[in-house]
Write an enzyme that holds these catalytic residues in place. Structure first.
Site, PDB file in Angstrom:
ATOM      1  N   ARG A   1     -10.176  -0.047   4.408  1.00  0.00           N
ATOM      2  CA  ARG A   1     -10.617   1.177   3.738  1.00  0.00           C
ATOM      3  C   ARG A   1     -12.011   1.577   4.204  1.00  0.00           C
ATOM      4  O   ARG A   1     -12.321   2.765   4.326  1.00  0.00           O
ATOM      5  CB  ARG A   1     -10.584   1.000   2.224  1.00  0.00           C
TER       6      ARG A   1
ATOM      7  N   ARG B   1     -17.328 -11.924   9.497  1.00  0.00           N
ATOM      8  CA  ARG B   1     -16.176 -12.340   8.677  1.00  0.00           C
ATOM      9  C   ARG B   1     -15.140 -11.223   8.514  1.00  0.00           C
ATOM     10  O   ARG B   1     -14.367 -11.218   7.559  1.00  0.00           O
ATOM     11  CB  ARG B   1     -16.625 -12.821   7.293  1.00  0.00           C
TER      12      ARG B   1
ATOM     13  N   GLY C   1     -12.802   1.764  -5.346  1.00  0.00           N
ATOM     14  CA  GLY C   1     -11.753   0.762  -5.261  1.00  0.00           C
ATOM     15  C   GLY C   1     -10.538   1.135  -6.079  1.00  0.00           C
ATOM     16  O   GLY C   1     -10.383   2.275  -6.532  1.00  0.00           O
TER      17      GLY C   1
ATOM     18  N   GLU D   1     -14.522  -6.169  -9.582  1.00  0.00           N
ATOM     19  CA  GLU D   1     -15.836  -6.125  -8.929  1.00  0.00           C
ATOM     20  C   GLU D   1     -16.941  -5.373  -9.673  1.00  0.00           C
ATOM     21  O   GLU D   1     -18.125  -5.647  -9.459  1.00  0.00           O
ATOM     22  CB  GLU D   1     -15.710  -5.500  -7.528  1.00  0.00           C
TER      23      GLU D   1
ATOM     24  N   ASP E   1      -1.958   0.665 -10.170  1.00  0.00           N
ATOM     25  CA  ASP E   1      -0.969  -0.135 -10.880  1.00  0.00           C
ATOM     26  C   ASP E   1      -1.068   0.195 -12.362  1.00  0.00           C
ATOM     27  O   ASP E   1      -2.101   0.707 -12.821  1.00  0.00           O
ATOM     28  CB  ASP E   1      -1.237  -1.643 -10.714  1.00  0.00           C
TER      29      ASP E   1
END
Length: 243
Positions: free
Chosen positions: A28, A47, A93, A189, A212
Site C-alpha cells: 500500500r 526489511r 489502514g 495500530e 471486515d
C-alpha cells in the site's frame, strides 16, 4: 542520528518530509507513492518496509509502511519523529467494523483508541493515558470528509476504535462491551501511534477503511482491500496539510 540511518530506516537525514502517510502494508505504501504522490522516490526499504518521499498539492509528503501491530508502528513512528524531523503522521489502514451502523467501505476517523496493550500505561505509576489524536488533525479530517464528493463509497464515521494485540481475538463479550461504549471498529495500530506521538511531541491521526465486519462476517477480498482505501488517503493527506 547516524548518517546511515536508524536501526529500521535506511534513509539519510532530510529524506523524509515533515508530513507522513503510514499504511501498514508495504504494498500500500508503494501504491500510494505511485498513484498519490508526485515525483516520489524510494528512500528506505529495510526489511521490505518501503518508504517514499514526493509531493502532494505542491507540499513535500512521505509515505512509510508501519508493518502490523502496536510494537511495529511504535518503532517506525518513534524513529520518524525523533530522528527525521517528522511532525505529523496519519495512519491509513484497515479495520473491522463492530456495530451494525458501520458498513464495509465506510471510513472511520479514530477520535480515540482503546487498547488491551500496555502502551498506554506509564511505568510504575498506576496511570493509564487517554490515547487520542491531534485535535487539529482530527478537526481537519472531519472538514475534509465533509467536502468529499460522493464516489460510491461508504459513509464517514468519527468515533473511538479498539487497538488490540490479538488479531484472532474470539471474545464476543469484549466487543459487546466496546460497542455499548460507542466503539466503531477494531484494528491493531492506532493506540501505538497515538502513544508515540504524545511521547515524542508529534501529531498523529488514524483514518481507517472498514474491510471486515465482526457481526456479519462480511469481508472484502484481498484485491478490494488494495484498491478501496483511496478516499481514506485523501482525507488523511488533507488533514496533514491543515494549518
Amino acid at each position: 542520528m547516524p548518517a546511515h540511518g536508524t536501526p529500521h530506516i535506511a534513509a539519510a537525514p532530510g529524506d523524509f518530509a515533515p508530513l507522513v502517510l503510514m499504511p501498514g502494508d508495504p504494498r500500500r505504501a508503494r501504491r500510494i507513492a505511485e498513484t498519490f504522490l508526485e515525483g516520489a522516490r524510494l528512500v528506505t526499504d529495510v526489511r521490505g518496509i518501503f518508504g517514499y518521499t514526493g509531493t502532494h498539492q505542491g507540499e513535500p509528503m512521505s509515505v512509510l509502511a508501519s508493518g502490523m501491530g502496536i510494537p511495529s508502528v511504535s518503532i517506525y513512528a518513534t524513529e520518524l519523529l525523533r530522528h527525521y524531523g517528522v511532525r505529523r503522521i496519519a495512519r491509513v489502514g484497515t479495520a473491522g467494523a463492530i456495530p451494525a451502523s458501520v458498513a464495509l467501505r465506510d471510513v472511520v476517523i479514530a477520535s480515540a483508541a482503546h487498547t488491551d496493550s500496555q502502551v498506554g500505561r506509564l511505568p510504575d505509576s498506576g496511570v493509564t493515558l487517554s490515547l487520542a489524536p491531534s485535535h487539529r488533525l482530527l478537526g481537519a479530517a472531519v472538514r475534509a470528509a465533509e467536502q468529499e464528493q460522493p464516489d460510491g463509497g461508504g459513509a464517514v464515521r468519527i468515533g473511538p476504535v479498539f487497538s488490540t494485540d490479538h488479531f484472532y481475538l474470539d471474545r464476543p463479550a469484549v466487543f459487546d462491551t466496546l460497542e455499548r461504549r460507542g466503539t466503531l471498529a477494531v484494528e491493531m495500530e492506532a493506540a501505538g501511534l497515538y502513544a508515540v506521538a504524545a511521547a515524542e511531541g508529534g501529531e498523529a491521526l488514524a483514518v481507517l477503511t472498514a474491510t471486515d465486519h465482526l457481526r456479519t462476517g462480511e469481508q472484502l477480498t484481498a484485491a478490494e482491500r488494495e484498491t478501496c482505501f483511496a478516499r481514506a488517503v485523501r482525507i488523511a493527506a488533507d488533514a496533514l496539510l491543515a494549518d
